[in-house]
Design a protein around this motif. Structure first.
Motif, short mmCIF file in Angstrom:
data_model
loop_
_atom_site.label_atom_id
_atom_site.label_comp_id
_atom_site.label_asym_id
_atom_site.label_seq_id
_atom_site.Cartn_x
_atom_site.Cartn_y
_atom_site.Cartn_z
N PHE A 55 1.00 -1.29 0.07
CA PHE A 55 0.04 0.18 -0.01
C PHE A 55 0.89 1.26 -0.01
CE2 PHE A 55 -1.87 3.57 2.27
CZ PHE A 55 -2.92 3.90 1.44
N MET A 56 1.84 1.31 0.86
CA MET A 56 2.88 2.60 0.80
C MET A 56 3.30 2.71 -0.58
SD MET A 56 2.28 3.64 3.93
CE MET A 56 3.32 4.83 3.76
N LEU A 57 3.91 1.76 -1.13
CA LEU A 57 4.43 1.82 -2.65
C LEU A 57 3.08 2.35 -3.44
CD1 LEU A 57 6.83 1.37 -4.47
CD2 LEU A 57 5.97 -1.01 -4.91
N TRP A 58 2.09 1.84 -3.51
CA TRP A 58 0.86 2.47 -4.21
C TRP A 58 0.56 3.83 -3.83
CZ3 TRP A 58 -3.36 0.96 -7.60
CH2 TRP A 58 -4.39 1.70 -7.53
N TYR A 59 0.45 4.12 -2.74
CA TYR A 59 0.13 5.44 -2.15
C TYR A 59 1.04 6.37 -2.75
CZ TYR A 59 -2.12 8.85 0.82
OH TYR A 59 -3.02 10.10 1.32
N ALA A 60 2.52 6.01 -2.49
CA ALA A 60 3.54 6.88 -2.94
C ALA A 60 3.25 7.03 -4.60
CB ALA A 60 4.90 6.55 -2.66
N SER A 61 3.05 6.16 -5.20
CA SER A 61 3.22 6.21 -6.68
C SER A 61 1.99 7.05 -7.19
CB SER A 61 2.97 4.91 -7.23
OG SER A 61 1.80 4.35 -6.96
N TYR A 62 1.08 7.39 -6.38
CA TYR A 62 -0.11 8.65 -6.62
C TYR A 62 -0.33 9.84 -5.98
CZ TYR A 62 -1.54 4.42 -9.49
OH TYR A 62 -1.47 3.47 -10.22
N LEU A 63 0.33 9.72 -4.82
CA LEU A 63 0.50 11.02 -4.06
C LEU A 63 1.51 11.93 -4.67
CD1 LEU A 63 -0.69 12.34 -1.48
CD2 LEU A 63 1.38 11.50 -0.23
N LEU A 64 2.76 11.43 -4.94
CA LEU A 64 3.63 12.29 -5.35
C LEU A 64 3.69 12.61 -6.79
CD1 LEU A 64 6.62 10.20 -3.68
CD2 LEU A 64 5.48 12.10 -2.83
N PRO A 65 3.29 12.10 -7.79
CA PRO A 65 3.32 12.54 -9.07
C PRO A 65 2.60 13.64 -9.36
CG PRO A 65 3.16 10.05 -9.23
CD PRO A 65 3.08 10.65 -7.68
N PRO A 66 1.20 13.96 -9.00
CA PRO A 66 0.77 15.15 -9.45
C PRO A 66 1.43 16.49 -9.28
CG PRO A 66 -0.96 13.46 -8.50
CD PRO A 66 0.56 12.98 -8.23
N PRO A 67 1.67 16.64 -8.02
CA PRO A 67 2.58 17.86 -8.04
C PRO A 67 3.91 18.07 -8.32
CG PRO A 67 2.47 16.44 -5.71
CD PRO A 67 1.51 16.13 -6.84
N ILE A 68 4.65 16.78 -8.41
CA ILE A 68 5.95 16.78 -8.95
C ILE A 68 5.79 17.01 -10.69
CG2 ILE A 68 7.94 15.27 -9.58
CD1 ILE A 68 7.53 14.29 -6.92
N PHE A 69 4.83 16.13 -11.27
CA PHE A 69 4.73 16.59 -12.60
C PHE A 69 4.37 18.01 -12.95
CE2 PHE A 69 4.37 11.72 -13.91
CZ PHE A 69 5.55 11.90 -14.60
N LEU A 70 3.42 18.48 -12.28
CA LEU A 70 2.98 19.83 -12.39
C LEU A 70 4.17 20.98 -12.14
CD1 LEU A 70 0.66 21.82 -13.19
CD2 LEU A 70 0.22 21.87 -10.76
N ALA A 71 4.99 20.70 -11.30
CA ALA A 71 6.09 21.56 -10.83
C ALA A 71 7.00 21.57 -12.33
CB ALA A 71 6.64 21.34 -9.41
N LEU A 72 7.53 20.25 -12.58
CA LEU A 72 8.56 20.32 -13.60
C LEU A 72 7.80 20.58 -14.96
CD1 LEU A 72 9.73 16.52 -12.61
CD2 LEU A 72 10.87 18.77 -12.44
N PHE A 73 6.52 20.51 -15.14
CA PHE A 73 5.94 20.95 -16.25
C PHE A 73 6.11 22.35 -16.50
CE2 PHE A 73 2.25 22.84 -18.43
CZ PHE A 73 2.34 22.32 -19.83
#
Length: 270
Positions: free
Chosen positions: A109-127
């Protein structure tokens, strides 16, 4: 001097590597052994065929992040970003809505949660960072009007179907070729949204060399879904009209992907 576009920043390249790691973890669990989700995944998925279907989508999307890791120009990976932001946001919302269904004390679950909690803000900032650095780059292989309209129309159809199924999961659970829980319906809806937005993003770019990197995600769902479902064929009503319609749509998507994959891959990766 020829305008070669802007480079993929190191932070974005590293994050693509993180996405490859997340994808590989999912493939090693739910794609390869969907019957073992009680021990190897964030929640127990029944029937097994629905876990296998999710596994097919993970395997379908994995190649594009591997390709993105080695691509040199931002303009060639830009097509991935907004579909990734929206998809991970949808999966994160599904997690919060169905929190009680997850094995929240497990490493899976921790891996699942990290894989969806982190990408939205990181991808947006990098975009936003990449957009500030990007330069105008003319299309090397412009798409024709027919191809762009087809991608946009089919992409919008998938996107709307996915969003509606997320908001009203009974649309997916009440009448399908196999049994499916509300949580699995919403998780699957996220993948339908991702596929639809990928096609819309390709149409928006309007250049085949910029869409090519996403073509595996269009090509692979049809064969991988059929393969995964065939592993648990006794759980599927193969004559169900919705299944036949879904395979027809995925066949059209696969043909579009094959057409986009044709051409000079060097121009898309160098």
């Amino acid at each position: 001097m020829m305008n070669t576009g802007s480079s993929v920043s190191l932070p974005l390249r590293l994050w693509f590597g993180a996405e490859v790691f997340f994808g590989l973890a999912a493939i090693l669990s739910i794609t390869i052994a969907p019957q073992d989700t009680a021990s190897n995944f964030a929640w127990t998925i029944k029937p097994t065929v629905t876990a296998a279907i999710l596994g097919a989508f993970y395997a379908s999307v994995a190649p594009i992040f591997v390709l993105a890791m080695v691509a040199r120009r931002w303009e060639m990976v830009r097509v991935i970003i907004w579909p990734a932001i929206v998809f991970t946001s949808v999966e994160l919302a599904a997690t919060w809505i169905h929190w009680d269904k997850f094995r929240v004390d497990s490493g899976s679950f921790m891996l699942w949660y990290a894989s969806y909690l982190l990408p939205p803000p990181i991808f947006l900032a990098l975009f936003l960072y990449q957009v500030r650095r990007q330069v105008t780059l003319p299309a090397l292989e412009p798409m024709g009007k027919t191809l762009r309209l087809t991608l946009c129309a089919l992409g919008c159809l998938f996107t709307l179907e996915g969003l509606y199924s997320f908001v009203r999961p009974e649309h997916f659970t009440a009448n399908h070729a196999f049994e499916v829980t509300v949580l699995t319906a919403r998780a699957t809806a996220g993948w339908i949204v991702a596929l639809g937005l990928m096609m819309v993003s390709m149409a928006w770019e309007g250049a085949r060399e910029r869409a090519r990197i996403g073509s595996p995600f269009l090509i692979l769902p049809l064969p991988l879904l059929f393969l995964q479902m065939s592993r648990f064929a006794d759980e599927v009503d193969w004559s169900h009209p919705r299944l036949i319609a879904a395979f027809a749509l995925f066949a059209a998507t696969s043909l579009l992907g094959l057409w986009l994959a044709k051409g000079n891959w060097r121009s898309s990766l160098s």
